[in-house]
Design an enzyme around this catalytic site. Structure first.
Site, PDB file in Angstrom:
ATOM      1  N   CYS A 154      35.976  36.913  48.799  1.00 39.51           N
ATOM      2  CA  CYS A 154      35.499  37.070  47.777  1.00 39.51           C
ATOM      3  C   CYS A 154      36.233  35.967  46.827  1.00 39.51           C
ATOM      4  O   CYS A 154      37.952  36.219  46.457  1.00 39.51           O
ATOM      5  CB  CYS A 154      35.277  38.507  47.362  1.00 39.51           C
ATOM      6  N   GLU A 171      37.843  42.959  35.802  1.00 38.00           N
ATOM      7  CA  GLU A 171      37.911  41.371  35.618  1.00 38.00           C
ATOM      8  C   GLU A 171      39.162  40.023  36.173  1.00 38.00           C
ATOM      9  O   GLU A 171      40.276  40.250  35.933  1.00 38.00           O
ATOM     10  CB  GLU A 171      38.157  41.093  34.154  1.00 38.00           C
ATOM     11  N   SER A 172      39.065  39.307  37.308  1.00 39.51           N
ATOM     12  CA  SER A 172      39.952  38.657  38.200  1.00 39.51           C
ATOM     13  C   SER A 172      40.839  37.687  36.633  1.00 39.51           C
ATOM     14  O   SER A 172      42.170  38.358  37.085  1.00 39.51           O
ATOM     15  CB  SER A 172      39.292  38.121  38.769  1.00 39.51           C
ATOM     16  N   VAL A 222      34.758  43.890  43.659  1.00 36.35           N
ATOM     17  CA  VAL A 222      35.962  44.044  43.505  1.00 36.35           C
ATOM     18  C   VAL A 222      36.134  42.423  42.953  1.00 36.35           C
ATOM     19  O   VAL A 222      35.877  41.691  42.931  1.00 36.35           O
ATOM     20  CB  VAL A 222      36.258  43.921  44.812  1.00 36.35           C
ATOM     21  N   TRP A 234      30.363  47.440  49.175  1.00 35.92           N
ATOM     22  CA  TRP A 234      31.821  46.550  50.037  1.00 35.92           C
ATOM     23  C   TRP A 234      32.556  48.459  50.600  1.00 35.92           C
ATOM     24  O   TRP A 234      33.039  49.127  49.368  1.00 35.92           O
ATOM     25  CB  TRP A 234      33.128  46.309  48.843  1.00 35.92           C
ATOM     26  N   TYR A 280      27.868  29.486  43.248  1.00 32.14           N
ATOM     27  CA  TYR A 280      26.429  30.938  43.670  1.00 32.14           C
ATOM     28  C   TYR A 280      25.803  30.051  42.806  1.00 32.14           C
ATOM     29  O   TYR A 280      24.692  30.591  43.234  1.00 32.14           O
ATOM     30  CB  TYR A 280      27.520  31.666  42.689  1.00 32.14           C
TER      31      TYR A 280
END
Length: 346
Positions: A56, A156-157, A141, A96, A210
């Site tokens: 990911c 939230e990355s 994730v 996942w 994406y």
């Protein structure tokens, strides 16, 4: 909190109808707490845990920050199997799973990076179960998790990497401050420049890949494809203008970190899987040399796995067949050790 992110997110207007029409529309992250010395989640070493999948790209942002900031020993991590659950799973498909015993179709053996749930006392098998324990229905994730309270801090990355950077010392970084990169320096001018570049990178490249690869409408694909390669050329020109090593000049910052996961995947995965076959990063000499430069920074090579990426992306294609290449000019990721492979004439 100082350094708090204003995250670039996709417009959700008419999202359901747009998805139904064939457009890929990324949803929003629902857990947005912050590490704060005076809040519910104070930054402390050995208190927090990451749940990630190495295929990911949003997780890749977080594993990059963890490694570059020297948090491997004090910020524990669970790694999901790159292929999500199928229709035969009792919990359903597309989830996942933390299961180190699953067999990879590429290697014919378990993947050594994959783990069980090592962050909670509840032995969660699925990322969805972590959210369900808090009454939420999310499934994504990365997850930043508080092992003490067994609560999700954030999924939230973009905000997780800001927190890790802001509190690296308190979280137990093993890298001395003089050698540790500051991903989001205090300079107001530099922050504006980073945020501006982050917005372009997210919209046209990170999420743009994406939108090109997972939309089923030709017009949406073509628009995303065009914007993606236009942005690559913008970044190529940006790097070539002063022949600078990193996007903000002499020092590696969050702008570099957020660009890297997509470009790392482009030649061996996205070129085919996302139908982004207009050019390879090899064809952008300054970007290729930048990619190799970042890959060779301490901790970067260990932050992801192209075996996980190839299996995770192609294993979700219509026939689940995983391509063997590319093998020319050499195999990946070995190619990232060779900046001289750049094709200087396009």
């Amino acid at each position: 909190m100082a350094g708090k992110s204003i995250t670039t997110e996709e417009d959700q207007k008419n999202a359901t109808a747009r998805r139904a029409s064939g457009e890929f529309v990324r949803g929003l992250s629902g857990f947005r707490h912050w590490l704060d010395p005076d809040g519910d989640f104070p930054p402390e070493a050995d208190r927090y845990h990451l749940y990630v999948a190495l295929n990911c790209p949003w997780c890749h942002r977080v594993t990059l920050a963890r490694n570059i900031l020297g948090l491997q020993d004090t910020l524990s991590m669970s790694v999901a199997f790159p292929t999500r659950t199928g229709d035969s799973d009792p919990a359903g498909p597309n989830l996942w799973e933390f299961n180190p015993d699953r067999i990879s179709p590429i290697t014919g053996a378990p993947l050594p990076e994959c783990t069980d749930d090592t962050g909670s006392t509840q032995n969660f098998r699925l990322a969805a179960e972590i959210y369900a324990a808090e009454g939420a229905s999310e499934k994504s994730v990365p997850i930043l998790y508080d092992k003490r309270t067994e609560r999700v801090v954030s999924n939230e990355s973009a905000e997780i990497i800001r927190m890790l950077n802001a509190h690296a010392a308190a979280l137990g970084s093993k890298v001395p401050i003089a050698q540790r990169p500051d991903l989001y320096p205090e300079s107001t001018k530099l922050r504006v420049e980073i945020d501006t570049l982050n917005s372009l990178t997210y919209t046209a490249i990170n999420n743009g890949a994406y939108k090109a690869g997972f939309s089923s409408r030709q017009d949406v694909y073509e628009e995303a494809y065009t914007a993606y390669f236009s942005a690559l050329q913008t970044l190529e020109d940006h790097l070539s203008a002063d022949n600078q090593p990193f996007l903000m000049g002499e020092h590696f910052t969050e702008a570099d970190l957020r660009l890297f996961p997509t470009l790392y995947r482009h030649d061996p995965v996205y070129y085919i899987r996302m139908k982004l076959n207009g050019a390879k990063i090899l064809d952008y000499p300054h970007l290729w040399r930048w990619l190799c430069r970042v890959y060779n920074l301490p901790g970067v090579a260990d932050s992801s796995s192209l075996i996980h990426c190839r299996q995770g992306y192609f294993g979700r294609s219509w026939n689940n067949v995983i391509p063997l290449g590319p093998n020319k000019p050499i195999t990946y990721p070995e190619a990232y050790l060779h900046p001289e492979l750049a094709r200087d004439e396009r």
